[in-house]
Design an enzyme around this catalytic site. Sequence first.
Site, short mmCIF file in Angstrom:
data_model
loop_
_atom_site.label_atom_id
_atom_site.label_comp_id
_atom_site.label_asym_id
_atom_site.label_seq_id
_atom_site.Cartn_x
_atom_site.Cartn_y
_atom_site.Cartn_z
N GLN A 97 0.89 -0.97 0.49
CA GLN A 97 0.25 0.13 0.45
C GLN A 97 0.77 1.16 -0.03
OE1 GLN A 97 -3.36 -0.72 3.42
NE2 GLN A 97 -2.09 -1.62 3.53
N VAL A 150 3.69 4.32 -1.16
CA VAL A 150 3.99 4.59 -2.19
C VAL A 150 5.49 4.79 -1.87
CG1 VAL A 150 1.51 5.24 -2.22
CG2 VAL A 150 3.95 7.33 -1.56
N HIS A 183 -1.47 1.26 -4.12
CA HIS A 183 -1.62 3.26 -4.24
C HIS A 183 -0.41 4.00 -5.03
CE1 HIS A 183 -3.69 1.80 -0.07
NE2 HIS A 183 -4.20 1.37 -1.39
N CYS A 215 -0.87 12.97 -14.88
CA CYS A 215 -2.31 14.21 -14.96
C CYS A 215 -3.27 14.53 -14.36
CB CYS A 215 -2.17 13.97 -16.95
SG CYS A 215 -3.40 15.23 -17.33
N CYS A 225 0.27 18.95 -18.37
CA CYS A 225 0.54 18.05 -18.76
C CYS A 225 0.14 17.91 -20.81
CB CYS A 225 -0.78 17.22 -18.57
SG CYS A 225 -0.69 15.39 -20.02
N CYS A 236 -2.45 17.89 -22.92
CA CYS A 236 -3.74 17.60 -22.39
C CYS A 236 -4.25 18.90 -22.45
CB CYS A 236 -4.40 16.16 -22.32
SG CYS A 236 -4.40 16.06 -20.99
N GLY A 259 2.50 -4.42 9.14
CA GLY A 259 2.88 -3.04 9.28
C GLY A 259 1.20 -2.12 8.75
N SER A 286 -2.84 -0.84 9.75
CA SER A 286 -3.75 -1.47 10.67
C SER A 286 -5.16 -1.65 9.65
CB SER A 286 -4.35 0.52 10.79
OG SER A 286 -4.41 1.24 9.27
N ASN A 340 2.80 -6.41 13.39
CA ASN A 340 2.81 -5.28 13.60
C ASN A 340 3.30 -4.79 15.47
OD1 ASN A 340 1.39 -2.84 14.56
ND2 ASN A 340 -0.61 -3.67 12.52
C1 BV8 Z 1 -11.89 3.25 -3.15
C2 BV8 Z 1 -2.34 6.89 -1.82
C3 BV8 Z 1 -13.79 2.76 -4.98
C4 BV8 Z 1 -2.38 8.38 -0.66
C5 BV8 Z 1 -4.28 5.99 -0.16
C6 BV8 Z 1 -16.03 6.42 2.55
C7 BV8 Z 1 -15.45 8.39 0.58
C8 BV8 Z 1 -14.78 7.44 -0.22
C9 BV8 Z 1 -13.97 6.40 -0.02
C10 BV8 Z 1 -14.54 5.71 0.98
C11 BV8 Z 1 -15.20 5.65 2.12
N1 BV8 Z 1 -14.91 5.58 2.97
C12 BV8 Z 1 -14.11 3.73 2.29
C13 BV8 Z 1 -13.93 4.41 1.12
C14 BV8 Z 1 -13.36 3.73 0.49
C15 BV8 Z 1 -11.87 4.58 1.00
C16 BV8 Z 1 -11.20 3.85 2.53
O1 BV8 Z 1 -10.93 2.27 2.78
N2 BV8 Z 1 -10.94 5.02 3.07
C17 BV8 Z 1 -10.78 4.55 5.10
C18 BV8 Z 1 -10.71 5.19 5.46
C19 BV8 Z 1 -12.15 4.28 5.70
N3 BV8 Z 1 -10.45 3.85 -0.02
C20 BV8 Z 1 -10.89 4.73 -1.53
O2 BV8 Z 1 -11.26 5.23 -1.63
C21 BV8 Z 1 -10.07 3.69 -2.38
N4 BV8 Z 1 -10.70 3.24 -3.10
O3 BV8 Z 1 -12.22 2.50 -2.93
O4 BV8 Z 1 -12.40 3.62 -4.72
C22 BV8 Z 1 -14.38 3.60 -6.20
C23 BV8 Z 1 -15.01 2.44 -6.51
C24 BV8 Z 1 -15.24 2.61 -8.71
C25 BV8 Z 1 -14.71 3.94 -8.94
C26 BV8 Z 1 -14.59 5.11 -8.32
C27 BV8 Z 1 -13.93 4.41 -7.15
C28 BV8 Z 1 -8.80 4.12 -2.28
C29 BV8 Z 1 -8.14 4.05 -0.90
C30 BV8 Z 1 -6.13 4.31 -1.59
C31 BV8 Z 1 -5.94 5.77 -0.93
N5 BV8 Z 1 -4.86 5.84 -0.80
N6 BV8 Z 1 -2.17 6.35 -0.22
C32 BV8 Z 1 -1.48 9.07 -0.09
O5 BV8 Z 1 -0.16 8.20 0.07
O6 BV8 Z 1 -1.01 9.97 0.25
S1 BV8 Z 1 -4.69 5.03 1.50
C33 BV8 Z 1 -2.86 4.93 2.74
O7 BV8 Z 1 -3.44 4.00 3.99
C34 BV8 Z 1 -1.64 4.86 1.97
O8 BV8 Z 1 -1.08 4.05 1.38
C35 BV8 Z 1 -1.60 3.83 3.29
O9 BV8 Z 1 -0.27 2.79 3.48
C36 BV8 Z 1 -2.41 2.82 3.49
C37 BV8 Z 1 -2.88 2.25 4.62
O10 BV8 Z 1 -2.10 2.80 6.20
P1 BV8 Z 1 -1.60 2.06 6.35
O11 BV8 Z 1 -0.44 1.67 5.67
O12 BV8 Z 1 -2.16 0.93 7.17
O13 BV8 Z 1 -0.97 2.56 7.74
P2 BV8 Z 1 -1.52 3.36 9.60
O14 BV8 Z 1 -0.40 3.81 9.90
O15 BV8 Z 1 -2.50 3.27 8.84
O16 BV8 Z 1 -0.73 1.90 9.53
C38 BV8 Z 1 0.51 1.26 10.02
C39 BV8 Z 1 0.38 0.24 10.70
O17 BV8 Z 1 1.61 0.55 11.06
C40 BV8 Z 1 -0.41 0.30 12.58
O18 BV8 Z 1 -1.05 -0.60 12.41
C41 BV8 Z 1 0.87 0.25 13.08
O19 BV8 Z 1 0.25 -0.50 14.79
C42 BV8 Z 1 1.96 -0.92 12.42
N7 BV8 Z 1 3.78 -0.41 12.78
C43 BV8 Z 1 3.69 0.96 13.36
N8 BV8 Z 1 5.22 0.63 13.06
C44 BV8 Z 1 5.90 -0.62 12.41
C45 BV8 Z 1 3.92 -0.83 12.29
N9 BV8 Z 1 4.21 -2.41 12.19
C46 BV8 Z 1 5.18 -2.95 11.90
N10 BV8 Z 1 6.64 -2.43 12.80
C47 BV8 Z 1 6.96 -1.19 13.35
N11 BV8 Z 1 7.99 -1.09 13.02
ZN ZN Z 2 -3.56 15.04 -19.66
#
Ligand code: BV8
Ligand code: ZN
Length: 248
Positions: free
Chosen positions: A100, A102, A118, A126, A147, A149, A186, A188, A212
């Site tokens: 997940q 980037v 992601h 673009c 771009c 376009c 790693g 959530s 985790n």
């Molecule tokens: C989609 C790129 C549908 C950008 C990211 C309401 C409105 C809109 C959408 C939604 C909604 N409700 C639900 C949704 C769906 C939404 C979603 O899931 N929302 C969540 C918040 C409920 N999903 C989407 O919108 C996805 N698209 O559904 O499209 C659709 C269908 C048809 C047509 C059109 C659309 C797109 C989701 C992608 C979002 N982009 N990133 C950027 O980075 O800026 S998500 C972002 O969160 C990152 O990629 C990140 O990786 C990802 C997940 O988070 P985690 O990686 O788990 O990170 P987090 O901090 O949460 O946790 C870290 C963990 O590590 C913890 O557990 C911690 O304890 C642990 N840890 C810490 N240190 C260590 C460790 N573990 C081990 N060792 C360590 N040392």
């Molecule tokens: Zn373009």
Amino acid sequence: MCFSEILIQKIKTANRIAVLTGAGISAESGVPTFRGKDGLWKKFRPEELATYEAFMRNPNLVWEWYNYRRKIISEVNPNPGHFALASMERLVPEFFLITQNVDGLHQRAGSLNVLELHGNIMRSRCVKCGKKSCTVNIEEKGEIPRCECGGLMGPDVVWFGEMLPQDVLRNAFNAAEKCDIFFSIGTSTVVQPAASLPMVAKRTGAFVVEINVEPTVISENVDETLIGMSGKILPKLLKKVWDIDISK
Ligand code: BV8
Ligand code: ZN
């Protein structure tokens, strides 16, 4: 850290291993996670920055945030957790690394076949026609490049509400459905559709292992939970199963 005998045996005999990583695997490199205590989302709400609407409303603010993250990522290095997974890719008959993240740290650690669900923050895209380009650095408060376009260039990441790259997503679900062991490392396990992968693997018969620093919403449904830092646990697992010491 002690590993169950069943886990060791399963890894030794596994044909296919799939791994899903999240921001936690890059935490020990110095990349802030999203939802942790010092997480990126603490200061900003994802809806304010990581959405198409936020970008069109205020592209400079959104670029400021991504440039801040690009700067952090350009100054850090992969950690032993990334290197351990890169070694594992060469030791297992079929190995699928789904991330997940980037930040591109898996590739910098030597992983060859990385499914970036992601996108990748160091590339640009673009927002109108989707054409990608290598890193386009936006000067602070500078003109946002366009771009051919006419569309604005944004970071090549999947924003909330945007579809994931369908080929990558399909490969990720295939890997989860076909693997013998699925590691969730790693993450959530909050963001969909990535968060469904561990339980898809579980439902199709895989042995699911979570690594985790704290329990997550899937912890009670996995086969083995290893609580600790992935940068510590993964090298120990490599040593235990294959007697490989990546710290050397
Ligand atoms: C989609 C790129 C549908 C950008 C990211 C309401 C409105 C809109 C959408 C939604 C909604 N409700 C639900 C949704 C769906 C939404 C979603 O899931 N929302 C969540 C918040 C409920 N999903 C989407 O919108 C996805 N698209 O559904 O499209 C659709 C269908 C048809 C047509 C059109 C659309 C797109 C989701 C992608 C979002 N982009 N990133 C950027 O980075 O800026 S998500 C972002 O969160 C990152 O990629 C990140 O990786 C990802 C997940 O988070 P985690 O990686 O788990 O990170 P987090 O901090 O949460 O946790 C870290 C963990 O590590 C913890 O557990 C911690 O304890 C642990 N840890 C810490 N240190 C260590 C460790 N573990 C081990 N060792 C360590 N040392
Ligand atoms: Zn373009």
